[in-house]
Design a protein around this motif. Structure first.
Motif, mmCIF file in Angstrom:
data_model
loop_
_atom_site.group_PDB
_atom_site.id
_atom_site.type_symbol
_atom_site.label_atom_id
_atom_site.label_comp_id
_atom_site.label_asym_id
_atom_site.label_seq_id
_atom_site.Cartn_x
_atom_site.Cartn_y
_atom_site.Cartn_z
ATOM 1 N N MET A 263 48.230 70.817 25.481
ATOM 2 C CA MET A 263 46.921 70.064 26.082
ATOM 3 C C MET A 263 47.090 68.714 25.332
ATOM 4 O O MET A 263 47.586 68.382 24.225
ATOM 5 N N PHE A 264 46.678 67.524 25.981
ATOM 6 C CA PHE A 264 46.446 66.356 25.700
ATOM 7 C C PHE A 264 45.331 66.329 24.579
ATOM 8 O O PHE A 264 44.384 66.964 24.545
ATOM 9 N N TYR A 265 45.314 65.356 23.632
ATOM 10 C CA TYR A 265 44.141 65.289 22.703
ATOM 11 C C TYR A 265 42.814 64.819 23.481
ATOM 12 O O TYR A 265 41.768 65.437 22.872
ATOM 13 N N GLU B 185 36.182 66.368 33.414
ATOM 14 C CA GLU B 185 37.188 65.522 33.896
ATOM 15 C C GLU B 185 36.711 64.232 33.728
ATOM 16 O O GLU B 185 37.567 63.326 33.302
ATOM 17 N N GLN B 186 35.614 64.154 34.137
ATOM 18 C CA GLN B 186 34.996 62.552 33.833
ATOM 19 C C GLN B 186 35.128 61.904 32.236
ATOM 20 O O GLN B 186 35.319 60.910 32.077
ATOM 21 N N ILE B 187 34.729 63.013 31.532
ATOM 22 C CA ILE B 187 34.878 62.606 30.037
ATOM 23 C C ILE B 187 36.233 62.186 29.742
ATOM 24 O O ILE B 187 36.552 61.224 28.898
ATOM 25 N N ILE B 188 37.288 63.109 30.243
ATOM 26 C CA ILE B 188 38.673 62.749 29.914
ATOM 27 C C ILE B 188 39.120 61.417 30.292
ATOM 28 O O ILE B 188 39.677 60.684 29.784
ATOM 29 N N ASN B 189 38.636 60.998 31.684
ATOM 30 C CA ASN B 189 38.830 59.605 32.032
ATOM 31 C C ASN B 189 38.107 58.625 31.244
ATOM 32 O O ASN B 189 38.650 57.619 31.172
ATOM 33 N N SER C 266 39.600 56.602 37.138
ATOM 34 C CA SER C 266 40.524 57.365 36.498
ATOM 35 C C SER C 266 41.158 56.613 35.013
ATOM 36 O O SER C 266 40.993 55.384 35.130
ATOM 37 N N GLY C 267 41.175 57.084 34.121
ATOM 38 C CA GLY C 267 41.855 56.715 32.891
ATOM 39 C C GLY C 267 43.129 57.370 32.556
ATOM 40 O O GLY C 267 43.271 58.650 32.863
ATOM 41 N N PRO C 268 43.879 56.930 31.603
ATOM 42 C CA PRO C 268 45.151 57.544 31.081
ATOM 43 C C PRO C 268 44.867 58.727 30.248
ATOM 44 O O PRO C 268 44.064 58.685 29.411
ATOM 45 N N LEU C 269 45.560 59.858 30.794
ATOM 46 C CA LEU C 269 45.469 61.214 30.068
ATOM 47 C C LEU C 269 45.889 61.070 28.730
ATOM 48 O O LEU C 269 45.454 61.846 27.648
ATOM 49 N N SER C 270 46.862 60.241 28.554
ATOM 50 C CA SER C 270 47.645 60.284 27.171
ATOM 51 C C SER C 270 47.230 59.000 26.224
ATOM 52 O O SER C 270 48.073 58.333 25.630
ATOM 53 N N ASP D 12 48.027 59.809 11.582
ATOM 54 C CA ASP D 12 48.096 61.309 11.549
ATOM 55 C C ASP D 12 47.264 61.694 12.833
ATOM 56 O O ASP D 12 45.924 61.796 12.459
ATOM 57 N N LYS D 13 47.880 61.772 13.785
ATOM 58 C CA LYS D 13 46.831 62.331 14.924
ATOM 59 C C LYS D 13 46.367 63.536 14.776
ATOM 60 O O LYS D 13 45.448 63.853 15.625
ATOM 61 N N THR D 14 46.943 64.401 14.282
ATOM 62 C CA THR D 14 46.215 65.755 14.024
ATOM 63 C C THR D 14 44.822 65.589 13.410
ATOM 64 O O THR D 14 44.047 66.675 13.650
ATOM 65 N N GLU D 15 44.527 64.583 12.750
ATOM 66 C CA GLU D 15 43.098 64.312 12.369
ATOM 67 C C GLU D 15 41.890 64.433 13.529
ATOM 68 O O GLU D 15 40.743 64.322 13.325
ATOM 69 N N LEU D 16 42.568 63.968 14.693
ATOM 70 C CA LEU D 16 41.676 63.809 16.005
ATOM 71 C C LEU D 16 40.920 65.227 16.236
ATOM 72 O O LEU D 16 39.834 64.949 16.590
ATOM 73 N N ASN D 17 41.512 66.341 15.811
ATOM 74 C CA ASN D 17 40.911 67.632 16.258
ATOM 75 C C ASN D 17 40.687 68.354 15.001
ATOM 76 O O ASN D 17 40.363 69.860 15.335
#
Length: 445
Positions: A1-3, A174-178, A224-228, A247-252
């Motif tokens: 999954m993407f962040y 889905e809207q939040i992801i966008n 729409s917005g980029p998923l990545s 350190d992107k692992t801090e995102l979650n």
């Protein structure tokens, strides 16, 4: 999954009932502090200039502003309240993220939030969600947004603003992801305000508020917005930070378990937060009974990121030309702490006090990495006395940090002192009680 998918899942599925009571209580304290600092800025020239601007732009004037008894268009009122919240540099900070998010999220929830719904619990949840997302982006950046010359609050803050707005507008997953994807294209804000103490920094807050609302509306209508946005070729950390240091692992990390709202520090001094550990050190020297003429010089040890804010260029920091410049001058602030034992708004009324300027010029610095930064904003110095004796002062956890917090009574006193510029004692205490019982309200005063 993407962040963005992981974060959107958290935002969409979080229920107010599942948020710990201690987190809700802290959220109300942070909103209270932000509201108080906004009211304290009621007479600031920049705030009044912005009010005139938004007054001319507003068509539907139905949302209260906090600096006077007027009303503006909901979005403009929210933007103005955000500017006022950040104007005096007395608003809170997530130190590890180097982020001032309450100045963004408090107006979003209390002004814009109550303008579109009367669900106080939803607005509180939206505040907490905004802090969760914005702080994690800031933490993941590891200070590199600042190293690149960007204002972290303007970059990480847009993701908090979008997340809060997503709750307020009932976006689906889905809207939040966008919305998160779109947020990256609306991130902006550079630190050049430091060159002359100008107003652009506080306008970053307004920009983040406005863009967060607009992005959420775009997404609600399925733009729409980029998923990545966090890991793609041109992701937010590459474009605004130094990706290899992030350190992107801090995102979650610990999402839903470690609550970032609990990691926010409330300021005891109206100044750049980076200087607070050094102010504490200067006050400690004063409390030792030392006199200014007994001190030959003071050498401070400062982390890399704060240097560009509070130390460099040192010759200019010695003699700030405005109150705003003074708030970003480590030597001037330390001198104030040493002579007065505190720093208040009145501390900036006279920038030409000879004893302050003379003492400030005794202070020098060198870059040194400290163990606690940026979780804490520490202070480390060596004072060399005229008799050759060396005194070392180390403040590892600055006062007001979540691990060295202000007491609740200190927080209340700060609020009451801040709002007395506009409210009488009864009005101030009524407002205090209102925020402390916010979950029971169905409108904002």
């Amino acid at each position: 999954m993407f962040y963005s998918e992981i974060l959107a899942d958290f935002i969409f599925n979080l229920k107010y009932e599942n948020i710990p009571n201690v987190v809700i209580q802290r959220a109300k304290e942070l909103m209270l502090d932000s509201l108080g600092t906004a009211i304290a800025a009621s007479k600031e020239e920049c705030v009044l200039n912005v009010f005139k601007t938004f007054e001319n732009l507003s068509i539907e004037k139905n949302t209260s502003v906090w600096i006077n008894d007027q009303k503006l268009d909901p979005i403009y009122a929210t933007m103005l309240n955000g500017i006022a919240s950040h104007m005096l540099d007395f608003d809170d900070t997530h130190t590890e993220a180097i982020l001032h998010a309450s100045a963004i999220l408090t107006p979003l929830c209390l002004s814009y939030g109550f303008s579109i719904n009367q669900d106080a619990k939803k607005n509180i949840k939206a505040f907490i969600v905004g802090w969760e997302i914005a702080a994690r982006v800031g933490i993941a950046s590891k200070g590199t947004f600042h190293k690149r010359g960007f204002h972290t609050t303007a970059i990480a803050g847009i993701f908090g603003s979008v997340s809060t707005s997503a709750i307020l507008l009932d976006l689906n997953k889905e809207q939040i992801i966008n919305a998160l994807g779109l947020a990256g294209s609306f991130a902006s804000g550079i630190n050049e305000f430091l060159s002359n103490g100008s107003n652009s920094k506080v306008l970053h807050i307004a920009n983040v508020i406005k863009n967060g609302i607009i992005i959420a509306h775009f997404a609600k209508n399925n733009t729409s917005g980029p998923l990545s946005i966090f890991e793609g070729r041109d992701n937010i950390f590459k474009c605004f930070g130094i990706e290899e240091e992030c350190d992107k692992t801090e995102l979650n990390k610990g999402l839903g378990e470690i609550w970032q709202t609990m990691q926010v520090s409330i300021k005891p001094y109206p100044s750049c937060h980076f200087a607070h550990g050094f102010i504490d050190c200067a006050i400690a020297l004063r409390n030792d009974g030392l006199k200014a003429n007994e001190i030959k010089n003071i050498h401070c040890f400062v982390d890399e990121v704060p240097i560009s804010f509070i130390c460099d260029p040192l010759e200019i920091k010695y003699t700030p030309k405005s109150a705003y410049e003074a708030k970003f001058s480590m030597p001037f602030l330390m001198a104030l702490g040493f002579f007065d034992g505190q720093i208040t708004f009145k501390s900036y009324e006279n920038l030409k006090r000879k004893e302050i300027l003379d003492f400030a010029k005794k202070i020098t610095y060198e870059k040194r990495k400290s163990q606690g930064f940026p979780k804490y904003f520490p202070g480390h110095l060596k004072a060399i006395l005229q008799n050759g004796k060396i005194i070392q002062k180390d403040v590892f956890i600055n006062k007001g940090n979540f691990d060295n917090p202000l007491k609740f009574e200190e927080l209340k006193t700060k609020f009451l002192n801040n709002v007395c510029i506009k409210l009488n004692n009864k009005e101030a205490n009524d407002l205090f009680d209102f925020i402390m019982n916010l979950e029971k309200q169905n409108k904002f005063l």
